[in-house]
Scaffold this active site. Structure first.
Site, short mmCIF file in Angstrom:
data_model
loop_
_atom_site.label_atom_id
_atom_site.label_comp_id
_atom_site.label_asym_id
_atom_site.label_seq_id
_atom_site.Cartn_x
_atom_site.Cartn_y
_atom_site.Cartn_z
N CYS A 182 0.83 -1.20 0.00
CA CYS A 182 0.00 0.00 0.00
C CYS A 182 0.88 1.27 0.00
CB CYS A 182 -0.97 -0.06 1.19
SG CYS A 182 -2.33 1.10 1.00
N HIS B 204 -3.72 -5.50 0.69
CA HIS B 204 -3.16 -5.97 1.96
C HIS B 204 -3.18 -7.50 2.03
CE1 HIS B 204 -2.80 -2.03 3.89
NE2 HIS B 204 -3.79 -1.71 3.06
N GLU C 298 -1.92 -9.25 4.30
CA GLU C 298 -1.99 -9.72 5.69
C GLU C 298 -3.42 -9.87 6.19
OE1 GLU C 298 -0.98 -6.90 4.53
OE2 GLU C 298 -1.72 -5.21 5.67
N SER D 30 -0.14 -14.12 37.87
CA SER D 30 -1.49 -13.58 37.94
C SER D 30 -2.50 -14.63 37.50
CB SER D 30 -1.59 -12.38 37.01
OG SER D 30 -1.45 -12.81 35.66
N GLY D 31 -2.01 -15.72 36.93
CA GLY D 31 -2.93 -16.71 36.37
C GLY D 31 -3.14 -16.44 34.89
N GLY D 32 -2.73 -15.27 34.42
CA GLY D 32 -2.84 -14.93 33.00
C GLY D 32 -1.80 -15.69 32.19
N VAL D 33 -1.98 -15.67 30.87
CA VAL D 33 -1.12 -16.47 29.99
C VAL D 33 0.34 -16.04 30.08
CG1 VAL D 33 -0.77 -17.24 27.62
CG2 VAL D 33 -3.06 -16.67 28.41
N SER E 268 2.29 -14.31 32.33
CA SER E 268 3.10 -14.62 33.51
C SER E 268 3.21 -16.13 33.69
CB SER E 268 2.53 -13.94 34.77
OG SER E 268 1.26 -14.43 35.09
#
Ligand code: XMP
Length: 510
Positions: A82, A168, A170, A222-225, A227
């Site tokens: 582009c 584009h 992508e 934290s239990g998040g992905v 960490s």
């Protein structure tokens, strides 16, 4: 190990991170860098290819992002997308014009013979989003694709290995866009495909072992992905020398705190301590209704709890942070207006006695982090966990946070998630959760009048949380969820479904 690298030069387009992710999905390492990167730096990195992204400007605009002409003399293959293509045209002596009409959306395109379009159907569909187009080719270039309104939808100078596309690749709407990008990477840049998460995990563990063995390392889980994966990588490298602290503020989803302990302490054998601080958080939140105040209190309290624990542990060598690549890219840009004060573990460095920060995921996109998690054997429930805000359920409870509201919300949210999974929609919907409003309405249960809370369901599709559209969950699934919640959960008698996108709404309600 030194990986082959592709450099993506950022000209400000909205899909720029997506381009970088698509390249990585093809097992080629790439970095998104400002278009102002010095030529010397490029030479030092020695990329196998360079991509110029799209951007909002017109190439003739005053102060439009520019590039050093010498980049074309490096002999490194270039793909302009582009704005990137138009810039190549302008810099090499072609011309770009601004017609009155814009070409936007899915457009029919005709590809001609080119290494880029090998194994791509000739008459095809691409995604366009532009006004300007190239009206005169630079010397040595030929047109390789056209649309009804764009005479130069792609061009190339094969000899110099310079390629440009107006559309584009992508974006998923470009049919076979992945093949085109792959052709650029493998046929033009001669990529080897040496970037895999299997290799990454193996190499990282080795490197972390070398760096951290015998050192004391501290991590806030934290239990998040992010960490979880960062901690697991380090745990694989140094075992018990990694100390993890998990602060349970009592505002997690149903069963979440137990799951974290079960997976990381019981199964993986991590040196993990859970601090049950729910009472402390709830006390601080008593009587507080303002969303920003709630966020600030939770952020501050989190640091306080962590500080007490960190003091017990004493000085450590390293503090782990789950920073990922988009955080690095975004921190290099201007600061946007504060819509909500986000609470992450950013304040920890001020209260921990440490020598250095370690960020094992700083080169990875979120989907790569998930793949590393899978490589390390983490369960899908952790690796594919949907985003969850640091302040937890507090910002999904409108008004004052009380134990009763937490329990009602946890139970309702659990049913919502369970039914979404049962309906096979959990992979498709980016984020879905329940919210408890501060409104009570009248209902009838059996022969009795009820007066209970209105619960809202929120489910959205998004790529990066910057924008979102509400998910069209089938009515029968919504009906089942609504019936189950009202029948099984106490203190709610009415369910509504949020049909606002972001913008104008945000994803969370507070
Ligand atoms: P909003 O509500 O701003 O949310 O549209 C965008 C995304 O960010 C998540 N979110 C947070 N994440 N700390 C976090 O780590 C926070 O304080 C926070 N607030 C919102 C939200 O769940 C959504 O995915």
């Amino acid at each position: 190990m030194q990986h082959q690298t592709v450099l993506v030069l950022d000209f400000g387009g909205q899909y720029n991170q997506l381009i970088a992710r698509r390249i990585r999905e093809n097992n080629v390492y790439c970095e998104l860098v400002p278009h102002t990167i010095a030529l010397e730096k490029i030479k030092e990195i020695a990329p196998i290819g360079i991509v110029f992204t799209g951007g909002p400007n017109s190439v003739y605009e005053k102060d439009a992002p520019d590039i050093d002409n010498d980049i074309f003399k490096l002999g490194i293959p270039i793909l302009g997308i582009c704005y990137g293509q138009q810039l190549i045209a302008k810099k090499l002596g072609g011309e770009v014009i601004s017609p009155k009409t814009r070409e936007y959306g899915k457009i029919e395109i005709c590809y001609q013979k080119s290494v880029l379009f090998e194994n791509v159907t000739k008459n095809n569909i691409c995604w366009m989003s532009h006004t300007d187009y190239i009206s005169k080719l630079p010397a040595g270039f030929m047109v390789t694709a056209t649309t009804a309104t764009c005479p130069c939808a792609a061009f190339e100078n094969r000899e110099k290995s310079i390629y440009g596309i107006q559309f584009h690749t992508e974006v998923n709407h470009t049919v076979q866009g992945d093949v085109i990008l792959r052709n650029f990477l493998y046929a033009v840049c001669k990529a080897k495909g040496d970037w895999t998460m299997h290799n990454f995990a193996r190499e990282q563990i080795g490197q972390l072992q070398e760096k951290l063995l015998g050192k004391k390392v501290l991590c806030a889980m934290s239990g998040g992905v992010d960490s979880a994966v960062a901690a697991t990588l380090i745990h694989k490298a140094i075992g018990k020398d990694l100390i993890c602290i998990f602060v349970d503020h009592g505002l997690l989803r149903k069963g979440e705190a137990d799951e974290v302990m079960e997976v990381f302490k019981d199964k993986l054998g991590m040196n993990l301590f859970k601090i049950d601080a729910s009472k402390q958080f709830l006390d601080k939140l008593k009587g507080v209704e303002d969303p920003e105040k709630k966020r600030k209190i939770i952020g501050k309290e989190f640091i306080k709890v962590f500080e007490v624990e960190a003091k017990k542990i004493g000085a450590v060598d390293y503090l782990v942070q789950g920073t990922i690549y988009p955080d690095i890219i975004e921190s290099g840009k201007g600061v946007s207006a504060v819509i909500k004060s986000h609470h992450n573990v950013g304040g920890l460095p001020t209260v921990v006695d440490f020598k250095e920060i370690i960020e094992p995921l700083r080169d990875l996109f979120k989907d790569e982090v998930r793949k590393v998690g899978e490589e390390l054997g983490l369960p899908a429930s952790i690796v594919h966990r949907q985003p969850f805000p640091g302040p937890g359920l507090a910002i999904r409870i409108m008004g004052e946070v009380t134990l009763e509201k937490i329990k009602t919300l946890q139970d309702a949210d659990f049913i919502f998630r369970e039914e979404i999974t049962k309906a096979g929609l959990d992979k498709e919907i980016w984020q879905y959760f329940a919210v408890i409003t501060s409104t009570k309405t009248v209902g009838v249960m059996g022969d009795y009048r009820t007066y209970e809370y209105v619960l809202a369901l929120r489910a959205i599709h998004s790529l990066d949380a910057m924008t979102a559209t509400w998910a069209r969950i089938p009515y029968d699934v919504l009906e089942k969820i609504s019936n189950r919640i009202v029948n099984e959960v106490e203190h709610t008698n009415r369910i509504v479904y949020d049909i606002t996108s972001k913008p104008p709404a945000t994803i969370e309600w507070e």
